[in-house]
Motif scaffolding. Structure first.
Motif, mmCIF file in Angstrom:
data_model
loop_
_atom_site.group_PDB
_atom_site.id
_atom_site.type_symbol
_atom_site.label_atom_id
_atom_site.label_comp_id
_atom_site.label_asym_id
_atom_site.label_seq_id
_atom_site.Cartn_x
_atom_site.Cartn_y
_atom_site.Cartn_z
ATOM 1 N N PHE A 110 43.684 41.890 44.221
ATOM 2 C CA PHE A 110 45.031 41.336 44.163
ATOM 3 C C PHE A 110 45.904 41.939 45.256
ATOM 4 C CE2 PHE A 110 49.317 41.702 41.977
ATOM 5 C CZ PHE A 110 49.719 40.424 42.311
ATOM 6 N N SER A 114 42.527 44.634 40.674
ATOM 7 C CA SER A 114 43.856 45.002 41.159
ATOM 8 C C SER A 114 43.818 45.278 42.664
ATOM 9 C CB SER A 114 44.402 46.212 40.408
ATOM 10 O OG SER A 114 43.599 47.362 40.625
ATOM 11 N N THR A 173 44.109 41.087 36.559
ATOM 12 C CA THR A 173 44.905 42.319 36.596
ATOM 13 C C THR A 173 45.912 42.342 35.459
ATOM 14 O OG1 THR A 173 44.661 42.467 38.999
ATOM 15 C CG2 THR A 173 46.458 43.718 37.994
ATOM 16 N N GLY A 178 50.187 45.150 43.548
ATOM 17 C CA GLY A 178 48.770 45.450 43.347
ATOM 18 C C GLY A 178 48.468 46.925 43.491
ATOM 19 N N LEU A 225 54.547 41.414 36.442
ATOM 20 C CA LEU A 225 53.196 40.858 36.583
ATOM 21 C C LEU A 225 53.144 39.439 36.026
ATOM 22 C CD1 LEU A 225 50.778 43.804 35.699
ATOM 23 C CD2 LEU A 225 50.800 42.478 37.817
ATOM 24 N N GLY A 279 39.187 46.360 36.011
ATOM 25 C CA GLY A 279 40.617 46.256 36.275
ATOM 26 C C GLY A 279 41.011 46.838 37.626
ATOM 27 N N THR A 281 44.072 43.111 32.213
ATOM 28 C CA THR A 281 43.639 44.511 32.166
ATOM 29 C C THR A 281 44.806 45.451 31.910
ATOM 30 O OG1 THR A 281 41.901 43.982 33.767
ATOM 31 C CG2 THR A 281 42.394 46.299 33.418
ATOM 32 N N VAL A 282 45.867 45.292 32.673
ATOM 33 C CA VAL A 282 47.015 46.198 32.539
ATOM 34 C C VAL A 282 47.669 46.057 31.173
ATOM 35 C CG1 VAL A 282 49.331 46.701 33.434
ATOM 36 C CG2 VAL A 282 47.445 46.324 35.022
ATOM 37 N N SER A 309 42.561 37.059 40.711
ATOM 38 C CA SER A 309 42.704 38.520 40.660
ATOM 39 C C SER A 309 43.981 38.916 39.950
ATOM 40 C CB SER A 309 42.689 39.099 42.077
ATOM 41 O OG SER A 309 41.480 38.806 42.729
ATOM 42 N N HIS A 310 45.043 38.152 40.170
ATOM 43 C CA HIS A 310 46.327 38.415 39.512
ATOM 44 C C HIS A 310 46.189 38.298 37.994
ATOM 45 C CE1 HIS A 310 50.966 37.651 39.779
ATOM 46 N NE2 HIS A 310 50.658 38.568 38.896
ATOM 47 N N CYS A 333 49.520 48.703 40.307
ATOM 48 C CA CYS A 333 48.549 48.456 39.236
ATOM 49 C C CYS A 333 47.274 49.260 39.461
ATOM 50 C CB CYS A 333 48.215 46.963 39.166
ATOM 51 S SG CYS A 333 49.573 45.924 38.622
ATOM 52 N N PHE A 334 46.814 49.323 40.702
ATOM 53 C CA PHE A 334 45.600 50.080 41.027
ATOM 54 C C PHE A 334 45.788 51.564 40.703
ATOM 55 C CE2 PHE A 334 42.956 52.441 44.074
ATOM 56 C CZ PHE A 334 41.712 51.915 43.785
#
Length: 201
Positions: free
Chosen positions: A94, A91, A107, A27, A133, A87, A110-111, A103-104, A30-31
């Protein structure tokens, strides 16, 4: 028989605490990946930059494979920025394990949308992130070190005295500490394939 058990233990079993740490780090990656692109939204991800949506649609043949991205339907800087904020928010959720599965999934969407909007910007590391992911969505990533587990514990145990605190600890100890499944093996196999083909290359 013991040999087969040892092989299965090594390849199909993982400590739930390990999955909790993995979720936090995944997470966090990803953030950071989303936040570092905010400064490039106008030039790379909107219709006012180098690759507007109509240009991308004209460049791709109707027979060529289409990469999944929700950004193809968003054009203005404000729309794309709002998408990035959503997103980044999920993330973070997540990462801390709040509504982990939802949330997963958000994410992932979005990613993948960001990475597939302009594939020429991406590299092998982004492909690895996408793979893990997707594979990890089948793992119980919220079972340890998560807000979901904390809130579940608070609902389950009403700790009004020191005795009830001890009783709740005894109950928690009965829970499984390991996850057995093909999803963990798939993650190990994916990692092995990546290193194998990089070595061959």
């Amino acid at each position: 028989m013991s040999i087969l058990k040892n092989i299965a233990t090594n390849w199909f079993r993982v400590d739930l605490r390990t999955l909790g740490i993995f979720r936090f780090l995944l997470g966090l990656v990803c953030f950071i990946d989303i936040c570092r692109r905010f400064r490039y939204i106008e030039i790379f991800y909107s219709n006012y930059g180098v690759a507007p949506n109509f240009f991308m649609s004209e460049m791709s043949s109707k027979y060529s494979p289409k990469a999944f991205t929700l950004l193809s339907s968003l054009g203005t800087v404000n729309e794309v920025t709002a998408f990035f904020y959503i997103g980044a928010l999920f993330s973070f959720f997540f990462m801390i394990g709040y509504k982990t599965k939802l949330s997963h999934i958000i994410t992932i969407i979005t990613v993948l949308s960001i990475h597939n909007r302009l594939i020429i910007l991406e590299n092998g590391g982004d492909m690895v992130l996408n793979s893990f992911l997707i594979w990890s969505v089948f793992l119980p990533l919220g079972s340890r070190f998560s807000m979901d587990r904390l809130l579940s514990s608070l609902r389950l145990f009403k700790d009004s005295s020191s005795v009830s605190l001890n009783d709740s600890q005894i109950s928690v100890k009965g829970e499984p500490n390991y996850y057995w499944g093909l999803a963990y093996f798939a993650c190990l196999l994916q990692l092995s394939i990546i290193y194998f083909f990089n070595y061959i290359n």
